[in-house]
Design an enzyme around this catalytic site. Sequence first.
Site, short mmCIF file in Angstrom:
data_model
loop_
_atom_site.label_atom_id
_atom_site.label_comp_id
_atom_site.label_asym_id
_atom_site.label_seq_id
_atom_site.Cartn_x
_atom_site.Cartn_y
_atom_site.Cartn_z
CE1 TYR A 89 12.62 2.43 -5.96
CE2 TYR A 89 13.87 4.36 -5.97
CZ TYR A 89 12.95 3.90 -5.92
OH TYR A 89 11.67 4.55 -5.55
CD GLU A 117 6.01 9.53 -4.16
OE1 GLU A 117 4.85 9.08 -4.14
OE2 GLU A 117 6.64 10.00 -4.98
NE ARG A 140 8.86 5.83 -9.14
CZ ARG A 140 8.51 4.84 -8.63
NH1 ARG A 140 8.78 3.86 -7.78
NH2 ARG A 140 7.16 4.26 -9.00
CD GLU A 170 7.13 2.66 -0.96
OE1 GLU A 170 6.61 3.12 -1.84
OE2 GLU A 170 8.24 3.16 -0.74
CG ASP A 189 11.81 7.64 -4.07
OD1 ASP A 189 11.34 7.10 -3.18
OD2 ASP A 189 11.36 7.35 -5.31
CG ASP A 236 10.35 2.35 -3.13
OD1 ASP A 236 10.85 1.07 -2.83
OD2 ASP A 236 9.44 2.48 -3.79
CG HIS A 240 20.16 6.87 -5.59
ND1 HIS A 240 18.91 7.41 -5.69
CD2 HIS A 240 20.19 6.84 -4.06
CE1 HIS A 240 18.51 7.56 -4.49
NE2 HIS A 240 19.01 7.39 -3.49
#
Length: 787
Positions: free
Chosen positions: A305, A86, A307, A9, A84, A82, A352
């Site tokens: 990470y 999203e 999130r 990203e 997650d 990423d 995670h």
Amino acid sequence: MAQSLVIVESPAKAKTIEKFLGKGYKVLASYGHVRALPSKQGSVDTEHNFAPKYHVLPESSKHISTLKKEVAKSDELILATDLDREGEAIAWHLLEALGIDENADNPKVKRVTFHEITKPAIDEAMAHPRQIARDLVDAQQARSILDYLVGFNLSPFLWKKIRYGLSAGRVQSVALRLIVEREEEIEAFTPREYWSIEALLANAADSQFSAKLHSSDGKKLGKFAIENEAQAKEILTELEQAHFQVSSLEKKARKRNPAPPFTTSTLQQEASRKLGFSARKTMSVAQKLYEGIEIADGTHGLITYMRTDSVALSPLATSEARDVICRLYDESYALDKPRVFKSKSKNAQEAHEAIRPTSIARLPSAVKKYLSSDQLKLYELIWKRTVASQMAQAIFDATTVDIAAGDKHSFRATGQVIRFPGFMALYIEGTDNGDDENKEGLLPPLNEGEKLKKEQLTPEQHFTQPPPRFTEASLVKTMEEYGIGRPSTYASIMNTLVTRKYVRLEKRTFFPEDTGRVVAKLLVEHFSQYVDYDFTAELEEDLDAISRGEKAWVPQVKQFWDPFIALLHRKDKEVSKADVTTEKTDKICPECGKELVIKLGRSGRFLACSGFPDCRHTEPLNGEAAEVEEPVMSEEKCDKCGAGMLIKTGRYGKFLACSAYPKCKNIQPLEKPKSLDITCPQCNEGEMMEKKSRYGKIFYSCNRYPKCKYALWNPPKAEACPKCGWPLTEIKTTKRWGTVQRCPQENCDWEKELIPPEKKAPAKKTTTKKAPAKKTVTRKKAEKKDA
């Protein structure tokens, strides 16, 4: 040679990862989202299973073109967005935008995720590719469609019933409700008086300590047991002759555990409390630490990470933490077995890890010179929290002493001493009231039956306090407790509330604005279900169920949509604008005698005559009519009718108005424009004047306005431009460039330095790279549009 194209990203992350992967790999960035629902009506087809009509974002078109060219030269496409929901959705959108079938052989498509940007983590991820998780994509798609359906249907309703430009959001509106209801609690709060009595006592060795009145007649005193000063004085009279003696003494060892490692939510809360960072700033700085920083031994992602809602640590991390603890302290501060934390969140993604340093052995002091001030502060916070979570418990000696005061009353003193600091030697979690430390101190040596000297008796008056307003930290905490939204969205939600002027943020505390109050009231009264805390949390659980493959997204969206749109259509007919923006009062208009009502204007709520437009009387909401500043007669005469001019106060401050109004409606500024004795260069007839805008900003314009509209924001100088010959120049001062004289014409770049900018203290050098030679190219005037 075969090429593998890796898409991430962020361009910063792309550079770091390409260094680790080496030859045969090309790493490019998508620059975030590449497709989205267009911001217009009809982007979701509600008649055909809520089919979304995605468009490639305008700013992403050039990135997609670049990626298509590289895909054509690649045998393998690795989507490494990423980890997650999203990120999963972005990976799917990339395939759709590039027109690639995930199951095709040319290029072969793989999906990988990097929990941390380190070579071992990247090698591990590349060795275990998978397919795109469609359940996660569906959950993210359902969220986007729900947010779109609420925003693009409820917002126009607000435009019609309140005013144009307002917005409503599925989670945003619930957050607004929290802030507004807290403010209403504060306003409705009635303080209640209560008293306490404290005794300053001393033992035989004259060591003093304090104790509070705890019980009377064998019954524990509640908070409001002493309600007023008369009761307090009555007890003081009884205590004057009382003898004080230790009746019981109890010592206990108490233990305290450290806080778990950071999740997204707790990181935002603690960075707000300890560092004063906004949620948005915290996530921005954390993103840079995750993507990679160039340090002594190369570029590395410094944290995992950011999130995540998991509090788990990997065995490698706990092992590293133990080694660091033993090295910095000793083995008594370390644990025999790693401490395991359980997440409080119902929907925690335990696959995670918590937010932690990628290498715990990388101390903050070792990376200090490579980080900015904010990066260092956040890295140190994450490092300390992670290490402390694997340190031994803190052990206290807690002492409770009960003291008899005569036969009727009893006082109590408490104290605690840290016997072993454990994790507290490194880190203590903050609280929303800023009280990190336990303030109880050490008591002197005391024995049961020991007689004490009464040094002083102090009665103290107290009043109950209203609940505190929300800070960013406490709002994040409350939203997470309710299960409203996702921690990764909290920063943007709070930012939207502020930018929409629904709330204002003062000293990190939220205050609702009048517009926010009216919007919240409308939504609570007419759409209560959709701003209900439990309903919003349940909807979040439904989205989590979609992500786990337990529910299909279309039925869930339909279940929300059908009753929502039916209610909206009904309320559109039932609710009028006057119902929402006008509120009755018991006040009377001083000019016509009709009832005054509360109305909502662009600057907030105010009192206005209900007889409008026949009567235009208004006054501030928080001021009585008598308190409104009365007009004062000035020495000026009206240049149209000769009547005296009144000094009045309007929306933009004080001004002169003709006293013969409404026959003469002449008005003038209170501060007359100042002549500069410079001929207007545009019309060559008028004169340049110094004026003040309605917002109080100084500008310079021709006195023949509106016939001549020539104006400048910077002070003009009666000196022609030596390059283009324009009759005047202007003086502009900025921190960056200092004070310069320049030509105000857009097509002329002449300027001359008058006062150089202040020199800043030289920054510490972080690399040995030679600074580039200073260029002597003429500077472009980027600020010209300011004028």
